[in-house]
Motif scaffolding. Structure first.
Motif, PDB file in Angstrom:
ATOM      1  N   VAL A 252       0.742  -1.259  -0.048  1.00 12.58           N
ATOM      2  CA  VAL A 252      -0.082   0.033  -0.002  1.00 12.58           C
ATOM      3  C   VAL A 252       0.864   1.212   0.076  1.00 12.58           C
ATOM      4  O   VAL A 252       0.486   2.034  -0.675  1.00 12.58           O
ATOM      5  CB  VAL A 252      -1.023  -0.110   1.036  1.00 12.58           C
ATOM      6  CG1 VAL A 252      -1.482   1.353   1.299  1.00 12.58           C
ATOM      7  CG2 VAL A 252      -1.980  -0.933   1.056  1.00 12.58           C
ATOM      8  N   LYS A 253       1.877   1.238   0.971  1.00 16.70           N
ATOM      9  CA  LYS A 253       2.803   2.255   0.759  1.00 16.70           C
ATOM     10  C   LYS A 253       3.417   2.598  -0.457  1.00 16.70           C
ATOM     11  O   LYS A 253       3.564   3.839  -0.823  1.00 16.70           O
ATOM     12  CB  LYS A 253       3.974   2.091   1.961  1.00 16.70           C
ATOM     13  CG  LYS A 253       3.658   2.154   3.211  1.00 16.70           C
ATOM     14  CD  LYS A 253       4.575   1.948   4.239  1.00 16.70           C
ATOM     15  CE  LYS A 253       4.378   2.091   5.707  1.00 16.70           C
ATOM     16  NZ  LYS A 253       5.398   1.788   6.545  1.00 16.70           N
ATOM     17  N   ARG A 254       3.734   1.512  -1.222  1.00 20.90           N
ATOM     18  CA  ARG A 254       4.397   1.772  -2.680  1.00 20.90           C
ATOM     19  C   ARG A 254       3.420   2.192  -3.631  1.00 20.90           C
ATOM     20  O   ARG A 254       3.725   3.326  -4.270  1.00 20.90           O
ATOM     21  CB  ARG A 254       4.646   0.148  -3.234  1.00 20.90           C
ATOM     22  CG  ARG A 254       5.859  -0.343  -2.549  1.00 20.90           C
ATOM     23  CD  ARG A 254       6.378  -1.704  -3.325  1.00 20.90           C
ATOM     24  NE  ARG A 254       7.432  -2.057  -2.773  1.00 20.90           N
ATOM     25  CZ  ARG A 254       7.922  -3.560  -3.165  1.00 20.90           C
ATOM     26  NH1 ARG A 254       7.297  -3.887  -4.466  1.00 20.90           N
ATOM     27  NH2 ARG A 254       8.739  -3.830  -2.596  1.00 20.90           N
ATOM     28  N   VAL A 255       2.050   1.973  -3.493  1.00 20.44           N
ATOM     29  CA  VAL A 255       1.075   2.590  -4.381  1.00 20.44           C
ATOM     30  C   VAL A 255       0.743   3.943  -4.162  1.00 20.44           C
ATOM     31  O   VAL A 255       0.518   4.838  -5.045  1.00 20.44           O
ATOM     32  CB  VAL A 255      -0.287   1.557  -3.991  1.00 20.44           C
ATOM     33  CG1 VAL A 255      -1.430   2.367  -4.800  1.00 20.44           C
ATOM     34  CG2 VAL A 255      -0.161   0.349  -4.466  1.00 20.44           C
ATOM     35  N   GLY A 256       0.884   4.409  -2.927  1.00 21.91           N
ATOM     36  CA  GLY A 256       1.096   5.839  -2.292  1.00 21.91           C
ATOM     37  C   GLY A 256      -0.381   6.446  -2.223  1.00 21.91           C
ATOM     38  O   GLY A 256      -0.419   7.740  -2.802  1.00 21.91           O
ATOM     39  N   ILE A 257      -1.480   5.755  -2.049  1.00 18.78           N
ATOM     40  CA  ILE A 257      -2.458   6.443  -1.868  1.00 18.78           C
ATOM     41  C   ILE A 257      -3.351   6.104  -0.624  1.00 18.78           C
ATOM     42  O   ILE A 257      -2.706   5.175   0.120  1.00 18.78           O
ATOM     43  CB  ILE A 257      -3.659   5.934  -3.109  1.00 18.78           C
ATOM     44  CG1 ILE A 257      -3.593   4.418  -3.225  1.00 18.78           C
ATOM     45  CG2 ILE A 257      -3.060   6.791  -4.283  1.00 18.78           C
ATOM     46  CD1 ILE A 257      -4.831   4.063  -4.310  1.00 18.78           C
ATOM     47  N   ASN A 258      -4.343   6.832  -0.244  1.00 14.60           N
ATOM     48  CA  ASN A 258      -4.967   6.708   0.905  1.00 14.60           C
ATOM     49  C   ASN A 258      -5.770   5.375   1.248  1.00 14.60           C
ATOM     50  O   ASN A 258      -6.767   5.465   0.593  1.00 14.60           O
ATOM     51  CB  ASN A 258      -5.704   7.899   1.469  1.00 14.60           C
ATOM     52  CG  ASN A 258      -6.009   7.864   2.880  1.00 14.60           C
ATOM     53  OD1 ASN A 258      -5.613   7.078   3.629  1.00 14.60           O
ATOM     54  ND2 ASN A 258      -7.306   8.516   3.045  1.00 14.60           N
ATOM     55  N   ILE A 259      -5.102   4.091   1.518  1.00 13.36           N
ATOM     56  CA  ILE A 259      -5.873   2.818   1.855  1.00 13.36           C
ATOM     57  C   ILE A 259      -5.584   2.568   3.223  1.00 13.36           C
ATOM     58  O   ILE A 259      -4.292   2.495   3.726  1.00 13.36           O
ATOM     59  CB  ILE A 259      -5.154   1.965   0.728  1.00 13.36           C
ATOM     60  CG1 ILE A 259      -5.495   2.392  -0.733  1.00 13.36           C
ATOM     61  CG2 ILE A 259      -5.731   0.533   1.292  1.00 13.36           C
ATOM     62  CD1 ILE A 259      -4.874   1.522  -1.792  1.00 13.36           C
ATOM     63  N   GLU A 260      -6.337   2.129   3.917  1.00 13.04           N
ATOM     64  CA  GLU A 260      -6.387   1.754   5.279  1.00 13.04           C
ATOM     65  C   GLU A 260      -6.227   0.343   5.206  1.00 13.04           C
ATOM     66  O   GLU A 260      -7.134  -0.502   4.625  1.00 13.04           O
ATOM     67  CB  GLU A 260      -7.538   2.328   6.211  1.00 13.04           C
ATOM     68  CG  GLU A 260      -7.583   1.752   7.660  1.00 13.04           C
ATOM     69  CD  GLU A 260      -8.807   2.164   8.646  1.00 13.04           C
ATOM     70  OE1 GLU A 260      -8.761   1.647   9.487  1.00 13.04           O
ATOM     71  OE2 GLU A 260      -9.450   3.148   8.104  1.00 13.04           O
TER      72      GLU A 260
END
Length: 383
Positions: free
Chosen positions: A27-35
């Motif tokens: 998720v950090k790699r994708v770089g968008i707001n995902i919980e």
């Protein structure tokens, strides 16, 4: 957007907690707001208590017990509010023995009974969950019950010795002095197998060899458990011979039902309820599950199927990400899994896949999350 991660471990390479961390890294790699919400999964075998306590912030209660050969050990059970979790492998597990010590004619479940007794004696305990995976025993749970006050008597009225080889000596069962709280505490048994007590698919034939039983031992142990089933029906009015799951842990499934009034529950269902997964599923968009290898065997009570079925009650998308996809995995679409992915980027040997499992998993998850998130945000924006 929210993602729920509920994955089994990848045996030999990744723990259930490491799978959760891999999703967070992707998720950090994708770089968008995902919980990311992670629920660790335990299968009822060795390490179940540790996983649950780490996730739910429970405490470990130590007690004295004995190992499968009667040697004194320090054991423990987990305590989460008013629920105690006993793991059979802690006192009666196969890993407690060296390879040459493995002999289910001699091993006993008495130590697990001692841990259960300690849990019943604890003033805060109102419910008991018993995980019975990974046992070294084949005594039908008789030793366990003896630790809780059962008198298993031979024809002369003497207590039989501990161990699977002595079960056929039982002539009478006396439960008058069994622990009084057995009738007051709800007992659930985590049981992920449906094997009956006896026969070609029973406890001795299927699981005896991995516990050190020779073909001759298997035959003797099976006859002994059949004898036990008949005594249970005669003295206690309990018919466990063909009960699904009775053969779990060398017949301990049958023993816990007959002696302790327990219920046999699918392991994944108990764990998911413990983590209140239904409440979490209401608020997520994507569910990620997985295991080391997904194939036709996954259909028979594995964690992946249990998770998918729960998610589908809430209409959620379910993706299974596994170390490998084997024969027959396509049959699992019918159980609520929307897509399957192997983490291996190319043909590789097993050793390399084990060593690089975490990085391969993160790479695969990144691709999945990028695709799903893009479609989700487009749909949400258009809506």
């Amino acid at each position: 957007m929210k993602i729920l991660v509920a994955s089994d471990s990848y045996k030999g390479s990744l723990s259930t907690f490491e799978v959760i961390e891999a999703v967070k890294e992707a998720v950090k790699r994708v770089g968008i707001n995902i919980e990311v919400l992670g629920i660790p999964i335990a299968d009822g075998g060795e390490g179940t208590v540790e996983v649950v306590l780490q996730a739910l912030k429970g405490k470990k209660i130590h007690c004295k017990a004995t190992d499968p050969l009667g040697r004194p050990i320090t054991a423990y059970f987990g305590l989460i509010e008013h629920t105690a979790i006993v793991e059979m492998a802690v006192a009666s597990g196969l890993t407690k023995l060296s390879h040459i010590e493995r002999n289910p004619l001699d091993t006993t479940t008495y130590g697990t009974g001692e841990v259960i007794r300690a849990a019943l004696d604890h003033p805060e305990v109102k419910k008991l969950i018993i995980a019975i995976g990974g046992s070294a025993t084949n005594d039908g749970g008789v030793g366990l019950a003896q630790a809780l006050g059962l008198r298993a008597l031979d024809e002369k009225g003497n207590e039989i010795q501990l161990g699977g080889r002595h079960i056929d000596k039982i002539a009478k069962l006396d439960t008058c002095n069994m622990h009084p709280r057995l009738k007051k505490v709800q007992i659930q048994v985590i049981c992920d197998v449906i094997n009956p007590l006896c026969g070609p698919n029973g406890a001795s034939a299927v699981y005896g060899p991995q516990k050190g039983a020779t073909p001759e031992m298997v035959e003797q142990l099976d006859k002994n458990l059949l004898h036990l089933a008949r005594i249970l029906e005669k003295d206690l009015g309990k018919d466990v011979l063909n009960l699904p799951g009775a053969g779990a842990a060398g017949g301990t499934g049958a023993g816990l039902v007959a002696f302790c009034g327990a219920t046999l529950e699918p392991g994944i269902e108990v764990i998911l309820d413990l983590f209140q997964i239904d409440e979490h599923l209401k608020d997520v968009e994507l569910v990620i599950t997985g295991e080391g290898r997904t194939d036709f065997q996954t259909e028979f009570g594995k964690a992946v199927i249990g998770i998918a079925k729960r998610a589908k009650r809430f209409g959620k998308t379910v993706v299974c990400v596994s170390g490998a996809l084997g024969e027959g995995y396509q049959e699992l679409y019918q159980h609520g899994i929307d897509a399957f992915f192997s983490i291996c980027p190319r043909p590789i040997n097993e050793q390399e896949s084990m060593v690089r499992a975490y990085s391969y998993l993160v790479d695969t998850l990144e691709n999945i999350i990028r695709l799903y998130a893009k479609n989700w945000f487009i749909t949400t924006k258009c809506g």
